[in-house]
Design a protein around this motif. Structure first.
Motif: not given
Length: 136
Positions: A89-109
């Motif tokens: 329900v919290a969007w987990q799709t692979v059931f092995h603990l993982h942390l997403h590291v998601v870089p963010r880029y301002a104004g760069d679609p």
């Protein structure tokens, strides 16, 4: 056990590894939210953060912090989101603990078109207080 991320840790499933240490393995997400999106997993299988050994969870957090600094330094990210999904329900799709590291880029679609999945709105103060009391 038929776990995709255990296969990546064991080297039997191909991946683009970025970093590894005695407790964690990090690799590129094949369905990236932004340019440079990576995953940090513990070597030992744990279904999610509730199932993880505390030392493995702490090791994942340390690795995620190191990689967050790396994406800022080497990819020019303006910020970083860390995300752990715990349960379907919290969007987990692979059931092995993982942390997403998601870089963010301002104004760069072209590199980042990720938007907030909810609209923050003020909550009911009484409900918030009652919930806090239940959690104390």
């Amino acid at each position: 056990m038929d776990c995709l991320f255990c296969g990546i840790v064991a080297g039997t499933v191909p991946s683009q590894r970025v970093d590894e240490d005695e407790r964690t393995v990090s690799f590129m997400d094949i369905n990236p939210a932004t340019e440079g999106h990576l995953l940090v997993v513990p070597r030992a299988h744990a279904r999610d953060l509730l199932d993880a050994e505390p030392d493995d969870l702490a090791a994942c957090a340390r690795t995620a912090q190191r990689l967050a600094a790396r994406v800022v330094e080497r990819l020019g990210a303006d910020g970083v989101n860390l995300l752990s999904c715990c349960g379907e329900v919290a969007w987990q799709t692979v059931f092995h603990l993982h942390l997403h590291v998601v870089p963010r880029y301002a104004g760069d679609p072209a590199r980042d078109d990720l938007t907030l999945p909810w609209v923050p709105t003020p909550g009911d103060a009484a409900v918030i207080a009652a919930t806090a009391e239940r959690l104390r």
